[in-house]
Design a protein around this motif. Structure first.
Motif, PDB file in Angstrom:
ATOM      1  N   TYR A  10       0.848  -1.188   0.000  1.00 24.63           N
ATOM      2  CA  TYR A  10       0.000   0.000   0.000  1.00 24.63           C
ATOM      3  C   TYR A  10       0.885   1.240   0.000  1.00 24.63           C
ATOM      4  CZ  TYR A  10      -2.857  -3.808   1.745  1.00 24.63           C
ATOM      5  OH  TYR A  10      -3.477  -5.018   1.894  1.00 24.63           O
ATOM      6  N   GLU A  11       0.535   2.212  -0.856  1.00 24.62           N
ATOM      7  CA  GLU A  11       1.367   3.405  -1.021  1.00 24.62           C
ATOM      8  C   GLU A  11       0.519   4.665  -1.060  1.00 24.62           C
ATOM      9  OE1 GLU A  11       3.478   2.677  -4.693  1.00 24.62           O
ATOM     10  OE2 GLU A  11       4.829   1.227  -3.752  1.00 24.62           O
ATOM     11  N   ASP A  12       1.182   5.805  -0.735  1.00 20.31           N
ATOM     12  CA  ASP A  12       0.550   7.102  -0.943  1.00 20.31           C
ATOM     13  C   ASP A  12       0.801   7.528  -2.384  1.00 20.31           C
ATOM     14  OD1 ASP A  12       3.164   8.155  -1.059  1.00 20.31           O
ATOM     15  OD2 ASP A  12       3.078   8.935   0.983  1.00 20.31           O
ATOM     16  N   GLU A  13       0.375   8.737  -2.751  1.00 19.55           N
ATOM     17  CA  GLU A  13       0.490   9.174  -4.147  1.00 19.55           C
ATOM     18  C   GLU A  13       1.934   9.352  -4.617  1.00 19.55           C
ATOM     19  OE1 GLU A  13      -0.173  11.948  -1.131  1.00 19.55           O
ATOM     20  OE2 GLU A  13      -1.813  10.842  -1.996  1.00 19.55           O
ATOM     21  N   THR A  14       2.900   9.421  -3.695  1.00 19.08           N
ATOM     22  CA  THR A  14       4.309   9.561  -4.076  1.00 19.08           C
ATOM     23  C   THR A  14       5.062   8.239  -4.034  1.00 19.08           C
ATOM     24  OG1 THR A  14       5.060  10.039  -1.826  1.00 19.08           O
ATOM     25  CG2 THR A  14       4.346  11.918  -3.168  1.00 19.08           C
ATOM     26  N   GLY A  15       4.362   7.149  -3.680  1.00 17.84           N
ATOM     27  CA  GLY A  15       5.008   5.849  -3.589  1.00 17.84           C
ATOM     28  C   GLY A  15       5.515   5.526  -2.194  1.00 17.84           C
ATOM     29  N   GLY A  16       5.232   6.410  -1.239  1.00 20.40           N
ATOM     30  CA  GLY A  16       5.619   6.155   0.139  1.00 20.40           C
ATOM     31  C   GLY A  16       4.730   5.091   0.766  1.00 20.40           C
ATOM     32  N   SER A  17       5.264   4.404   1.735  1.00 22.11           N
ATOM     33  CA  SER A  17       4.555   3.315   2.391  1.00 22.11           C
ATOM     34  C   SER A  17       3.364   3.813   3.206  1.00 22.11           C
ATOM     35  CB  SER A  17       5.521   2.567   3.306  1.00 22.11           C
ATOM     36  OG  SER A  17       4.874   1.509   3.952  1.00 22.11           O
ATOM     37  N   VAL A  18       2.259   3.078   3.118  1.00 23.36           N
ATOM     38  CA  VAL A  18       1.049   3.340   3.893  1.00 23.36           C
ATOM     39  C   VAL A  18       0.660   2.023   4.561  1.00 23.36           C
ATOM     40  CG1 VAL A  18      -1.400   3.975   3.765  1.00 23.36           C
ATOM     41  CG2 VAL A  18       0.250   5.135   2.310  1.00 23.36           C
ATOM     42  N   THR A  19       0.245   2.078   5.800  1.00 19.66           N
ATOM     43  CA  THR A  19      -0.186   0.872   6.510  1.00 19.66           C
ATOM     44  C   THR A  19      -1.533   0.410   5.972  1.00 19.66           C
ATOM     45  OG1 THR A  19       0.979   1.574   8.487  1.00 19.66           O
ATOM     46  CG2 THR A  19      -0.724  -0.094   8.776  1.00 19.66           C
ATOM     47  N   GLY A  20      -1.630  -0.883   5.739  1.00 15.32           N
ATOM     48  CA  GLY A  20      -2.879  -1.467   5.268  1.00 15.32           C
ATOM     49  C   GLY A  20      -3.021  -2.867   5.823  1.00 15.32           C
ATOM     50  N   PRO A  21      -4.078  -3.558   5.448  1.00 18.46           N
ATOM     51  CA  PRO A  21      -4.308  -4.915   5.946  1.00 18.46           C
ATOM     52  C   PRO A  21      -3.152  -5.852   5.581  1.00 18.46           C
ATOM     53  CG  PRO A  21      -6.232  -4.102   4.775  1.00 18.46           C
ATOM     54  CD  PRO A  21      -5.133  -3.116   4.551  1.00 18.46           C
ATOM     55  N   GLY A  22      -2.692  -6.625   6.523  1.00 22.23           N
ATOM     56  CA  GLY A  22      -1.593  -7.555   6.297  1.00 22.23           C
ATOM     57  C   GLY A  22      -2.084  -8.920   5.868  1.00 22.23           C
ATOM     58  N   VAL A  23      -2.766  -8.968   4.753  1.00 23.39           N
ATOM     59  CA  VAL A  23      -3.318 -10.233   4.273  1.00 23.39           C
ATOM     60  C   VAL A  23      -2.436 -10.807   3.173  1.00 23.39           C
ATOM     61  CG1 VAL A  23      -5.697  -9.747   4.932  1.00 23.39           C
ATOM     62  CG2 VAL A  23      -4.871  -8.966   2.734  1.00 23.39           C
ATOM     63  N   GLU A  24      -2.356 -12.149   3.132  1.00 23.66           N
ATOM     64  CA  GLU A  24      -1.599 -12.845   2.098  1.00 23.66           C
ATOM     65  C   GLU A  24      -2.508 -13.859   1.429  1.00 23.66           C
ATOM     66  OE1 GLU A  24       1.946 -14.502   3.790  1.00 23.66           O
ATOM     67  OE2 GLU A  24       2.856 -12.529   4.034  1.00 23.66           O
ATOM     68  N   PHE A  25      -2.180 -14.179   0.184  1.00 18.72           N
ATOM     69  CA  PHE A  25      -3.031 -15.046  -0.625  1.00 18.72           C
ATOM     70  C   PHE A  25      -2.183 -16.111  -1.309  1.00 18.72           C
ATOM     71  CE2 PHE A  25      -4.568 -10.740  -0.379  1.00 18.72           C
ATOM     72  CZ  PHE A  25      -5.857 -10.908   0.077  1.00 18.72           C
ATOM     73  N   ALA A  26      -2.770 -17.279  -1.521  1.00 19.00           N
ATOM     74  CA  ALA A  26      -2.062 -18.378  -2.161  1.00 19.00           C
ATOM     75  C   ALA A  26      -1.890 -18.148  -3.660  1.00 19.00           C
ATOM     76  CB  ALA A  26      -2.794 -19.691  -1.914  1.00 19.00           C
ATOM     77  N   THR A  27      -2.834 -17.409  -4.272  1.00 23.03           N
ATOM     78  CA  THR A  27      -2.776 -17.203  -5.719  1.00 23.03           C
ATOM     79  C   THR A  27      -3.009 -15.728  -6.062  1.00 23.03           C
ATOM     80  OG1 THR A  27      -5.147 -17.510  -6.125  1.00 23.03           O
ATOM     81  CG2 THR A  27      -3.762 -19.513  -6.108  1.00 23.03           C
ATOM     82  N   GLN A  28      -2.592 -15.370  -7.243  1.00 22.57           N
ATOM     83  CA  GLN A  28      -2.835 -14.019  -7.745  1.00 22.57           C
ATOM     84  C   GLN A  28      -4.327 -13.769  -7.880  1.00 22.57           C
ATOM     85  OE1 GLN A  28      -0.483 -12.862 -11.153  1.00 22.57           O
ATOM     86  NE2 GLN A  28      -1.840 -11.168 -11.663  1.00 22.57           N
ATOM     87  N   ASP A  29      -5.074 -14.757  -8.340  1.00 21.31           N
ATOM     88  CA  ASP A  29      -6.529 -14.613  -8.488  1.00 21.31           C
ATOM     89  C   ASP A  29      -7.190 -14.277  -7.157  1.00 21.31           C
ATOM     90  OD1 ASP A  29      -6.474 -15.093 -11.216  1.00 21.31           O
ATOM     91  OD2 ASP A  29      -7.017 -17.210 -11.030  1.00 21.31           O
TER      92      ASP A  29
END
Length: 69
Positions: A10-29
């Protein structure tokens, strides 16, 4: 070899880091399906753009959460 997981950075409009949900997924879909239901809430929380990661490798992005002009 451990399975690689997909996650969003997750990023702000300049590409800086923004905190967001720490979810992971097994597939791209699965990651894209989750994002399809969460992008408005992420935008309201201050996320301006996201990058999809496969482990530490960028799959694509940054992708803006702003409405197309």
């Amino acid at each position: 070899m451990a399975p690689v997981s997909f996650r969003w950075r997750y990023e702000d409009e300049t590409g800086g880091s923004v905190t967001g949900p720490g979810v992971e997924f097994a597939t791209q879909d699965e990651a894209e399906e989750w994002f399809g239901g969460a992008w408005r809430e992420l935008g309201s929380a201050g996320v301006a753009q996201v990058v999809l990661l496969d482990g530490d490798t960028e799959v694509y992005g940054p992708m803006s959460l702003s409405a197309a002009e």
